[in-house]
Design a protein around this motif. Structure first.
Motif, mmCIF file in Angstrom:
data_model
loop_
_atom_site.group_PDB
_atom_site.id
_atom_site.type_symbol
_atom_site.label_atom_id
_atom_site.label_comp_id
_atom_site.label_asym_id
_atom_site.label_seq_id
_atom_site.Cartn_x
_atom_site.Cartn_y
_atom_site.Cartn_z
ATOM 1 N N ALA A 150 0.792 -1.294 0.049
ATOM 2 C CA ALA A 150 0.003 0.025 -0.094
ATOM 3 C C ALA A 150 0.851 1.128 0.066
ATOM 4 N N VAL A 151 2.088 1.317 0.612
ATOM 5 C CA VAL A 151 2.823 2.449 0.760
ATOM 6 C C VAL A 151 3.617 2.636 -0.550
ATOM 7 N N PHE A 152 4.075 1.648 -1.009
ATOM 8 C CA PHE A 152 4.828 1.802 -2.530
ATOM 9 C C PHE A 152 3.749 2.258 -3.415
ATOM 10 N N ALA A 153 2.628 1.861 -3.562
ATOM 11 C CA ALA A 153 1.633 2.384 -4.393
ATOM 12 C C ALA A 153 1.233 3.670 -4.120
ATOM 13 N N VAL A 154 0.945 4.015 -3.047
ATOM 14 C CA VAL A 154 0.927 5.509 -2.623
ATOM 15 C C VAL A 154 1.843 6.481 -3.126
ATOM 16 N N ILE A 155 2.824 6.130 -2.849
ATOM 17 C CA ILE A 155 4.161 6.992 -3.359
ATOM 18 C C ILE A 155 3.853 7.157 -4.916
ATOM 19 N N ILE A 156 3.935 6.278 -5.675
ATOM 20 C CA ILE A 156 3.676 6.287 -7.168
ATOM 21 C C ILE A 156 2.368 7.012 -7.385
ATOM 22 N N THR A 157 1.453 6.723 -6.750
ATOM 23 C CA THR A 157 0.160 7.347 -7.014
ATOM 24 C C THR A 157 0.066 8.967 -6.729
ATOM 25 N N LEU A 158 0.673 9.270 -5.697
ATOM 26 C CA LEU A 158 0.719 10.797 -5.401
ATOM 27 C C LEU A 158 1.443 11.683 -6.458
ATOM 28 N N GLY A 159 2.134 10.938 -7.323
ATOM 29 C CA GLY A 159 2.644 11.848 -8.379
ATOM 30 C C GLY A 159 1.916 12.134 -9.526
ATOM 31 N N GLY A 160 0.488 11.303 -9.598
ATOM 32 C CA GLY A 160 -0.256 11.700 -10.803
ATOM 33 C C GLY A 160 -0.151 10.691 -11.851
#
Length: 560
Positions: A170-180
């Motif tokens: 979840a954390v790894f995915a959030v890091i990528i997702t927050l970039g748009g």
């Protein structure tokens, strides 16, 4: 053997650095190092005009292929064989149809979200109901299943705590997702590289392992041995007496509900179409065609290893590793295979699996944020929100959705049903009604808002009714027609793909009746900008589509 060696961790760490580093570089380049472009919501949610055809195609596959395929579809390959590949191969044809007929309508009418399409074509009520439907479906079914199945696989391979694996993903995915979307789109190119490379390596070694067990060598020998030792696992169309008929009911996979599954998923799904909505038409079509070619490869990566695991299991290679609570659990097939890979290659395959899970989580979370921000927050909660505020709300929605996914996932019993079939069946409760209102909304100008409202709510209620009908009515009269099969409980059930087909047909008929009655009373339906010229694809696309059609015809002819 449920541990990674030092070399495996090094390989995985290199993957992590490459993806993270490339994502940070894309993000910093996008914002000009000072965040000046950060406030553009269309750029954040859609990467408007910046994704190339190969980035769109790669992102489509990276978002689609996840633990549900690596774990769930491999498990289905273990259980029922090559027939489960019809989801992948039919998707290749579906992508071509979506590219020719669906995407032009979206782009011509400047559609950025699926609820926006419903608002523009029907009304705000239909759009809001479906926005809520989609958010619940994406969080409760899709996001949770991806998290849970991915965590199970990673936990069994690396010997790590299941809950820790869920939080790490979840954390790894959030890091990528927050970039748009731009960061997601371009990092997905790397994810797909690892996904395909690691997946093919796993398949190669699995087939070679089968050959070696029988005193031969090479993947060709392994494949031939698999066909000999598990001939029943190389049938694409099941007969009614097959125990797996209820999951893949005969010709329905070619002529019935399978089309609803695929056309709804690839053509009416924010999670998928979002990749193409920010591009021009030729680029979007080329991206979808590229994804269709990649789809042809997917059964090699996710189905053949499951069949290989079945052949090896029959020879008592795995023993108790495939067992759970005293029964064989097919979803353990892929993790068990990864555990017998050599050091280094195991790390590469582990990275491929992680790449698939993280890419899907990022894409799903971005779509959740897009629908919530643009279709609920902006329209209901804060109509005057600035671009910068919309991006901020979108990022908060990403984090909240992921937290909900982690909290809900362990309580759904996904592993008991079989991961891939769990997702397909429960998504199928809303798919027929959604697809009915989209298809009539596209191509029949008289379709009214009340007709769409019936498809929205009535389609869902009809799906529930057909699900529980076997407990109320004797359905044995449908058995000779191929639309019912006796379950383990001794009652006749309608296979869920057939249920979807029935609900879709009923929705279409009732929608037509409602629309005709309303238009006869003077109700004017809202239309879309559509002209025949926009459905004509470029020549290169047509050639590519014909090649895919020929390949699929040959495959179904061979394994009929």
């Amino acid at each position: 053997m449920n541990q990674l060696a030092t070399l495996d961790y090094i390989v995985f760490f290199v993957y992590f650095l490459i993806v993270s580093g490339y994502g940070i570089w894309i993000y910093r380049r996008k914002t000009g190092h000072d965040g000046t472009a950060e406030g553009d919501s269309k750029d954040y949610f859609l990467a408007e005009g910046s994704l190339t055809w190969w980035a769109i195609g790669s992102s489509l596959i990276a978002s689609n292929i996840s633990a549900e395929q690596f774990v769930g579809m491999s498990g289905s390959g273990f259980k029922m064989g090559l027939a489960i590949a019809t989801y992948e191969w039919m998707a290749a044809l579906t992508l071509i149809i979506v590219a020719v007929f669906f995407i032009p309508v979206y782009l011509k009418n400047h559609i950025f979200t699926m609820p926006q399409f419903l608002h523009q074509r029907y009304n705000g009520t239909v759009a809001m109901i479906m926005a809520i439907f989609w958010l619940m479906l994406y969080v409760v079914v899709n996001l949770t299943s991806i998290l849970y199945l991915g965590a199970i696989a990673i936990s069994s391979i690396a010997g790590l705590n299941l809950t820790f694996c869920m939080y790490a993903l979840a954390v790894f995915a959030v890091i990528i997702t927050l970039g748009g979307m731009k960061v997601i789109g371009f990092t997905d190119v790397i994810q797909v590289f690892f996904l395909i490379l690691g997946g093919l390596a796993t398949t190669y070694l699995a087939l070679d392992m089968v050959a070696d067990h029988y005193g031969q060598s090479g993947v060709i020998s392994g494949f031939k041995l698999m066909q000999d030792q598990a001939a029943d696992h190389f049938q694409m169309i099941f007969k009614q007496d097959n125990p797996n008929f209820i999951d893949l009911p005969g010709l329905t996979v070619l002529l019935g509900g399978m089309w609803i599954v695929n056309l709804n998923y690839w053509g009416c799904n924010q999670y998928i179409t979002q990749r193409a909505l920010g591009a021009d038409l030729p680029t979007a079509r080329s991206g979808l065609l590229f994804a269709a070619f990649l789809k042809l490869l997917m059964p090699i990566i996710v189905v053949l290893p499951g069949i290989a695991a079945y052949v090896l299991f029959k020879q008592d290679i795995f023993g108790p590793e495939m067992m759970q609570d005293g029964e064989v659990n097919p979803d353990r097939a892929y993790p068990v295979l990864l555990n017998i890979l050599p050091v280094g290659l195991k790390g590469l395959s582990f990275a491929a699996l992680t790449a698939a899970v993280v890419a899907s989580l990022a894409g799903k979370a971005n779509s959740i944020a897009t629908i919530f921000t643009l279709d609920i927050y902006k329209k209901v909660l804060n109509e005057g929100a600035s671009e910068k505020k919309l991006v901020a709300v979108g990022k908060i929605a990403v984090v909240v959705a992921m937290i909900l996914g982690v909290l809900i996932a362990p309580h759904l019993g996904i592993d008991k049903k079989g991961g891939f079939q769990y997702i397909q069946e429960y998504t199928g409760f809303v798919s027929p009604g959604i697809f009915a209102m989209f298809i009539l909304g596209f191509f029949w100008k008289k379709t009214t808002s009340n007709a769409a409202l019936f498809a929205t709510i009535g389609g869902f209620l009809l799906s529930i009714m057909f699900k529980f009908l076997p407990g109320l009515v004797d359905l044995s009269f449908l058995a000779p027609l191929g639309f019912a099969v006796k379950s383990q409980a001794g009652v006749y059930e309608i296979p869920f793909l057939d249920r979807m087909g029935f609900v879709f047909v009923i929705c279409i008929i009732v929608m037509v009746i409602i629309s005709l009655l309303e238009t006869s009373r003077g109700v004017v339906a809202k239309g879309l900008e559509v002209d025949a010229s926009m459905f004509k694809p470029q020549r290169s696309f047509t050639i590519g589509a014909m090649v895919i059609a020929v390949i699929l015809t040959a495959l179904y002819t061979i394994y009929w």
